[in-house]
Design a protein around this motif. Structure first.
Motif, short mmCIF file in Angstrom:
data_model
loop_
_atom_site.label_atom_id
_atom_site.label_comp_id
_atom_site.label_asym_id
_atom_site.label_seq_id
_atom_site.Cartn_x
_atom_site.Cartn_y
_atom_site.Cartn_z
N TRP A 113 0.79 -1.23 0.00
CA TRP A 113 0.00 0.00 0.00
C TRP A 113 0.83 1.28 0.00
O TRP A 113 0.32 2.34 -0.40
CB TRP A 113 -0.97 -0.01 1.17
N ALA A 114 2.08 1.22 0.42
CA ALA A 114 2.91 2.42 0.37
C ALA A 114 3.04 2.94 -1.06
O ALA A 114 3.02 4.16 -1.29
CB ALA A 114 4.30 2.13 0.95
N GLY A 115 3.13 2.02 -2.04
CA GLY A 115 3.28 2.43 -3.44
C GLY A 115 2.07 3.17 -3.97
O GLY A 115 2.17 4.34 -4.39
N PRO A 116 0.88 2.53 -3.99
CA PRO A 116 -0.31 3.24 -4.47
C PRO A 116 -0.63 4.50 -3.67
O PRO A 116 -1.06 5.52 -4.23
CB PRO A 116 -1.42 2.19 -4.30
N TYR A 117 -0.42 4.46 -2.35
CA TYR A 117 -0.70 5.63 -1.50
C TYR A 117 0.15 6.83 -1.91
O TYR A 117 -0.36 7.93 -2.15
CB TYR A 117 -0.45 5.25 -0.04
N LEU A 118 1.45 6.61 -2.02
CA LEU A 118 2.35 7.72 -2.34
C LEU A 118 2.14 8.20 -3.78
O LEU A 118 2.36 9.38 -4.08
CB LEU A 118 3.80 7.31 -2.11
N ASN A 119 1.70 7.33 -4.66
CA ASN A 119 1.42 7.74 -6.04
C ASN A 119 0.09 8.48 -6.15
O ASN A 119 0.00 9.55 -6.76
CB ASN A 119 1.41 6.51 -6.96
N TYR A 174 -13.75 2.76 -1.27
CA TYR A 174 -13.58 4.20 -1.04
C TYR A 174 -12.88 4.92 -2.19
O TYR A 174 -12.64 6.13 -2.11
CB TYR A 174 -12.78 4.43 0.25
N THR A 175 -12.55 4.21 -3.27
CA THR A 175 -11.80 4.81 -4.36
C THR A 175 -12.49 6.03 -4.97
O THR A 175 -11.84 7.02 -5.32
CB THR A 175 -11.54 3.77 -5.47
N ASP A 176 -13.81 5.97 -5.11
CA ASP A 176 -14.54 7.05 -5.76
C ASP A 176 -14.87 8.23 -4.84
O ASP A 176 -15.42 9.24 -5.30
CB ASP A 176 -15.86 6.51 -6.35
N VAL A 177 -14.53 8.11 -3.57
CA VAL A 177 -14.85 9.19 -2.62
C VAL A 177 -13.87 10.35 -2.76
O VAL A 177 -14.26 11.50 -2.98
CB VAL A 177 -14.85 8.65 -1.17
N SER A 178 -12.58 10.05 -2.63
CA SER A 178 -11.53 11.05 -2.78
C SER A 178 -10.20 10.31 -2.86
O SER A 178 -10.12 9.13 -2.50
CB SER A 178 -11.52 12.02 -1.58
N PRO A 179 -9.12 10.95 -3.30
CA PRO A 179 -7.82 10.27 -3.38
C PRO A 179 -7.31 9.77 -2.03
O PRO A 179 -6.60 8.77 -1.97
CB PRO A 179 -6.90 11.36 -3.96
N THR A 180 -7.68 10.49 -0.96
CA THR A 180 -7.15 10.11 0.36
C THR A 180 -8.05 9.13 1.11
O THR A 180 -7.58 8.43 2.01
CB THR A 180 -6.97 11.36 1.24
N ALA A 181 -9.33 9.07 0.76
CA ALA A 181 -10.29 8.27 1.53
C ALA A 181 -9.91 6.79 1.65
O ALA A 181 -10.01 6.22 2.75
CB ALA A 181 -11.70 8.41 0.94
N PRO A 182 -9.47 6.13 0.57
CA PRO A 182 -9.13 4.71 0.71
C PRO A 182 -8.01 4.47 1.72
O PRO A 182 -8.03 3.49 2.48
CB PRO A 182 -8.69 4.30 -0.70
N TYR A 183 -7.04 5.38 1.74
CA TYR A 183 -5.88 5.18 2.60
C TYR A 183 -6.16 5.56 4.05
O TYR A 183 -5.64 4.93 4.97
CB TYR A 183 -4.68 5.94 2.01
N THR A 184 -7.00 6.57 4.25
CA THR A 184 -7.45 6.87 5.61
C THR A 184 -8.17 5.67 6.20
O THR A 184 -7.95 5.30 7.37
CB THR A 184 -8.38 8.09 5.61
N ALA A 185 -9.02 5.03 5.39
CA ALA A 185 -9.76 3.86 5.85
C ALA A 185 -8.83 2.68 6.13
O ALA A 185 -9.00 1.95 7.12
CB ALA A 185 -10.81 3.47 4.82
N ILE A 186 -7.83 2.50 5.27
CA ILE A 186 -6.88 1.39 5.46
C ILE A 186 -6.05 1.59 6.72
O ILE A 186 -5.90 0.68 7.54
CB ILE A 186 -5.98 1.26 4.22
N PHE A 187 -5.52 2.79 6.91
CA PHE A 187 -4.72 3.07 8.12
C PHE A 187 -5.59 2.93 9.37
O PHE A 187 -5.13 2.43 10.40
CB PHE A 187 -4.11 4.47 8.05
N GLY A 188 -6.83 3.38 9.29
CA GLY A 188 -7.74 3.25 10.42
C GLY A 188 -8.05 1.79 10.74
O GLY A 188 -8.13 1.40 11.92
#
Length: 390
Positions: free
Chosen positions: A223-229, A355-369
């Motif tokens: 997930w570090a790769g897709p998140y940072l991209n 969460y992909t369609d919500v915002s660029p950050t939403a999927p990763y906020t959910a994953i970290f949470g």
């Protein structure tokens, strides 16, 4: 025995590499064979789950056959064979098949080393030796970052995978020629996996084992790769550099955790302290998900450092395992540790898609949470466990 352990350490470098390199290849695989982040999450999760499922037969093999044959044959067939399948992949399905084969090949490597440590060295040194093997082997984490990105840019990902297949075969042969099996334990107690599951102390350790390694391994491995991209538009080379920093932090954490149980006279509270802080770091990353690139890299590195308690948890559980069940005991613990990462990858793949369609950050906020909550639950259960220091 020393030569054999060196070769097993090299094999573990490969194992660490194979669980982490997809983060760097994510952009290339998306371009060349249409692999989405969800596809790669599935493939990564499959590696971990196949690896975990293999722990039961590997444990039996270590006790009955020994580490030499178990590790060399599986690494040759699964590791080298899987890397060749990956090199020829033309679809995400082929990548998943290759990762499953590689999971089979890597499954006995670390446990073969731990089996030798448990049988040939004093119990009080187990955590330090286990951390040393994990720390040195985690060089594979570093190789799977910027060096891999550079190799892919110079000669392509297919040629890189062919080279890894050749290397896997060479190391498998090295294990065959250098590893010496410990003397078998003579006992009238036959024992089985069911005997291990009757030990109450293990049931309070296994839940944390299930969730403690998952955040660092899943974030570094994929997930570090897709998140940072997606959030910061980093390139493959820049992602390689960022994951290199995180991988270095994971190695440092392993070496720091290793001797702490002997220095502080407790395993339980070393593990509790580190994992509670890791859950806090995950929560902070949720809050600062798009603050700045350097903030995210620092937080990912902190999670990697604090999430390196695996060998100490392994040592805690090993203290409750009888000698004649050493192989099956350490592999049971490893099944939970690695299986937890596989389950987490499947879960986070679904979270990302939702969460992909919500915002660029939403999927990763959910994953970290997700990782923060599951780790906190594991810590709460673990608080009731019994401490052990050999």
């Amino acid at each position: 025995m020393q030569a054999g352990l060196v070769v097993l350490c090299l094999a573990y470098v490969l194992s660490q590499f194979f669980r982490a390199f997809l983060a760097v290849l994510s952009l290339d695989l998306a371009r060349d064979i249409g692999a989405s982040p969800e596809d790669l999450a599935f493939a990564s999760g499959l590696w971990f789950l196949v690896f975990a499922a293999m722990q039961l037969p590997v444990g039996w093999a270590l006790d009955r056959i020994g580490p030499r044959l178990s590790a060399s044959v599986l690494l040759l067939i699964g590791g080298a064979g899987g890397a060749l399948v990956f090199a020829a992949a033309t679809s995400p399905l082929h990548v998943s098949i290759a990762m499953a084969l590689i999971g089979v090949g890597c499954s006995p490597v670390l446990m073969a080393s731990y089996f030798i440590f448990a049988r040939e060295f004093p119990p009080a040194r187990f955590a330090t030796l286990a951390a040393l093997m994990l720390g040195v082997g985690s060089v594979g984490n570093l190789v799977a970052s910027y060096p891999t990105a550079l190799a892919v840019e110079l000669m392509g990902w297919r040629a890189t995978m062919v080279g890894l297949a050749v290397l896997s075969a060479a190391i498998a042969l090295g294990i065959w020629f250098s590893v010496r099996d410990p003397k078998k334990v003579e006992t009238d107690h036959k024992g089985s996996l069911l005997d291990l599951l009757k030990e109450p102390a293990l049931w309070l350790i296994l839940p944390l084992m299930l969730v403690a390694y998952a955040p660092a391994a899943a974030l570094r491995g994929l997930w570090a790769g897709p998140y940072l991209n997606d959030v910061f538009s980093l390139t493959t080379t820049q992602i390689g550099t960022a994951t290199l920093v995180m991988g270095t932090a994971m190695i440092a954490g392993t070496f720091v955790y290793g001797p702490l149980d002997r220095l502080l006279g407790t395993r339980k509270w070393v593990i509790v302290g580190g994992n509670v802080l890791c859950a806090v770091a995950l929560g902070l990353l949720c809050l600062w998900v798009d603050s700045a690139v350097w903030v995210s890299v620092v937080m990912l590195s902190l999670i990697g450092f604090l999430g390196a308690s695996f060998p100490v948890i392994m040592a805690h559980g090993r203290a409750f395992i009888p000698p004649h069940l050493t192989g099956r005991g350490v592999t049971l613990l490893n099944l939970f540790g690695i299986g937890g990462v596989g389950l987490a990858q499947f879960a986070t793949g679904q979270i990302h898609a939702a969460y992909t369609d919500v915002s660029p950050t939403a999927p990763y906020t959910a994953i970290f949470g997700f990782f923060a909550v599951t780790l906190a639950i594991g810590c709460m259960i673990y608080l009731f466990s019994r401490d052990s220091v050999d």
